[in-house]
Design a protein around this motif. Structure first.
Motif, mmCIF file in Angstrom:
data_model
loop_
_atom_site.group_PDB
_atom_site.id
_atom_site.type_symbol
_atom_site.label_atom_id
_atom_site.label_comp_id
_atom_site.label_asym_id
_atom_site.label_seq_id
_atom_site.Cartn_x
_atom_site.Cartn_y
_atom_site.Cartn_z
ATOM 1 N N UNK A 89 -93.215 73.278 -81.989
ATOM 2 C CA UNK A 89 -94.034 71.928 -81.695
ATOM 3 C C UNK A 89 -93.184 71.056 -80.436
ATOM 4 N N UNK A 90 -93.597 70.504 -79.759
ATOM 5 C CA UNK A 90 -93.121 69.733 -78.774
ATOM 6 C C UNK A 90 -93.960 68.683 -78.249
ATOM 7 N N UNK A 91 -93.721 67.484 -78.294
ATOM 8 C CA UNK A 91 -94.696 66.427 -77.623
ATOM 9 C C UNK A 91 -95.017 66.571 -76.326
ATOM 10 N N UNK A 92 -94.093 67.338 -75.603
ATOM 11 C CA UNK A 92 -94.208 67.442 -74.032
ATOM 12 C C UNK A 92 -94.938 68.537 -73.625
ATOM 13 N N UNK A 93 -95.179 69.592 -74.761
ATOM 14 C CA UNK A 93 -96.083 70.697 -74.375
ATOM 15 C C UNK A 93 -97.419 70.486 -74.277
ATOM 16 N N UNK A 94 -97.743 70.946 -73.005
ATOM 17 C CA UNK A 94 -99.137 70.737 -72.452
ATOM 18 C C UNK A 94 -100.178 71.854 -73.007
ATOM 19 N N UNK A 95 -101.337 71.709 -72.835
ATOM 20 C CA UNK A 95 -102.303 72.978 -73.270
ATOM 21 C C UNK A 95 -102.016 74.089 -72.528
ATOM 22 N N UNK A 96 -101.581 73.926 -70.967
ATOM 23 C CA UNK A 96 -101.242 75.082 -70.298
ATOM 24 C C UNK A 96 -100.162 75.971 -70.846
ATOM 25 N N UNK A 97 -99.057 75.370 -71.343
ATOM 26 C CA UNK A 97 -97.913 75.891 -71.915
ATOM 27 C C UNK A 97 -98.332 76.794 -73.281
ATOM 28 N N UNK A 98 -99.333 76.219 -73.944
ATOM 29 C CA UNK A 98 -99.494 76.964 -75.106
ATOM 30 C C UNK A 98 -100.474 78.153 -74.670
ATOM 31 N N UNK A 99 -101.294 78.085 -73.787
ATOM 32 C CA UNK A 99 -102.190 79.001 -73.442
ATOM 33 C C UNK A 99 -101.348 80.246 -72.583
ATOM 34 N N UNK A 100 -100.360 79.658 -71.892
ATOM 35 C CA UNK A 100 -99.203 80.861 -71.409
ATOM 36 C C UNK A 100 -98.663 81.651 -72.288
ATOM 37 N N UNK A 101 -98.177 80.785 -73.412
ATOM 38 C CA UNK A 101 -97.456 81.605 -74.488
ATOM 39 C C UNK A 101 -98.508 82.683 -75.018
ATOM 40 N N UNK A 102 -99.630 82.231 -75.381
ATOM 41 C CA UNK A 102 -100.628 83.271 -75.958
ATOM 42 C C UNK A 102 -100.911 84.451 -74.948
ATOM 43 N N UNK A 103 -100.885 84.059 -73.859
ATOM 44 C CA UNK A 103 -101.408 85.107 -72.849
ATOM 45 C C UNK A 103 -100.290 86.110 -72.767
ATOM 46 N N UNK A 104 -98.814 85.790 -72.666
ATOM 47 C CA UNK A 104 -97.926 86.496 -72.817
ATOM 48 C C UNK A 104 -97.664 87.447 -74.149
ATOM 49 N N UNK A 105 -97.949 86.848 -75.133
ATOM 50 C CA UNK A 105 -97.793 87.494 -76.364
ATOM 51 C C UNK A 105 -99.025 88.611 -76.300
ATOM 52 N N UNK A 106 -100.188 88.360 -75.914
ATOM 53 C CA UNK A 106 -101.147 89.261 -75.926
ATOM 54 C C UNK A 106 -100.900 90.414 -74.892
ATOM 55 N N UNK A 107 -100.204 90.011 -73.725
ATOM 56 C CA UNK A 107 -99.972 90.947 -72.773
ATOM 57 C C UNK A 107 -99.027 92.124 -73.326
ATOM 58 N N UNK A 108 -97.971 91.606 -73.886
ATOM 59 C CA UNK A 108 -97.062 92.242 -74.355
ATOM 60 C C UNK A 108 -97.435 93.152 -75.516
#
Length: 196
Positions: A15-34
């Motif tokens: 959790x991070x108050x500065x984390x945007x929706x795009x950051x969350x999407x990118x994290x899940x894209x990376x996890x799914x790709x791996x």
């Protein structure tokens, strides 16, 4: 040079108050790709290796050695003293044999140079009586299956890996564009507001 702090594990999902929706999407894209890269690579590699090994086992069962006779004089000369060829290489020559059903067949086989007409030669045939190579031994089949399976696994794994990299690159471009848009929008509001 940008400052990099200590490496924090799983920082993309914290959790991070500065984390945007795009950051969350990118994290899940990376996890799914791996995950897809590993799964596709392993599954494709194992399936291909199993198929190759089963095919070679079937060849060992179905392919049979047959005695064929030379139907022409083999090119080259044989060494009469040792009974072997003057060179260590074999040559191609026309041979004839009968299939399991008794039908006559002809083809090219590797024989010793200088072999005469009617010389017996062992050839391998499939159930239809066609010439084939000697089937692979079980250890040769395992080695080939491992190599082919590994290559197939790498090729299959490259698809989700490249797709994930391309999607991440696209997300990165969108994030930089959004930063530029936000800076252009709010940057002028900060001008002249410093206290001194």
């Amino acid at each position: 040079m940008a400052f990099r702090g200590p490496k924090v594990w799983l920082w993309r999902w914290r959790r991070n108050p500065l984390k945007r929706r795009a950051d969350a999407v990118e994290s899940w894209v990376l996890l799914a790709a791996w995950v897809l890269t590993v799964l596709c690579g392993v599954l494709a590699g194992l399936a291909t290796a199993r198929t190759v090994e089963q095919g070679m086992a079937r060849e060992r069962v179905e392919w049979r050695p047959v005695v064929a006779l030379l139907s022409e004089q083999a090119p080259g000369t044989a060494d009469p003293r040792s009974g072997t060829s003057s060179t260590s290489e074999y040559v191609w020559a026309q041979v004839r044999w009968s299939a399991r059903d008794g039908s006559p067949h002809t083809g090219q086989a590797r024989v010793r140079p200088g072999s005469g007409v009617g010389t017996p030669v062992t050839v391998w045939t499939d159930p239809q009586g066609r010439l084939v190579t000697r089937p692979a031994t079980p250890s040769e089949a395992r080695t080939r299956a491992t190599l082919v399976g590994g290559l197939a696994g790498l090729c299959a794994a490259s698809v989700p890996f490249v797709a994930g990299r391309a999607l991440r690159s696209r997300l990165e471009c969108n994030r930089i564009d959004n930063w530029g848009y936000e800076w252009a929008r709010f940057g002028p509001l900060w001008g002249g507001r410093t206290t001194g």
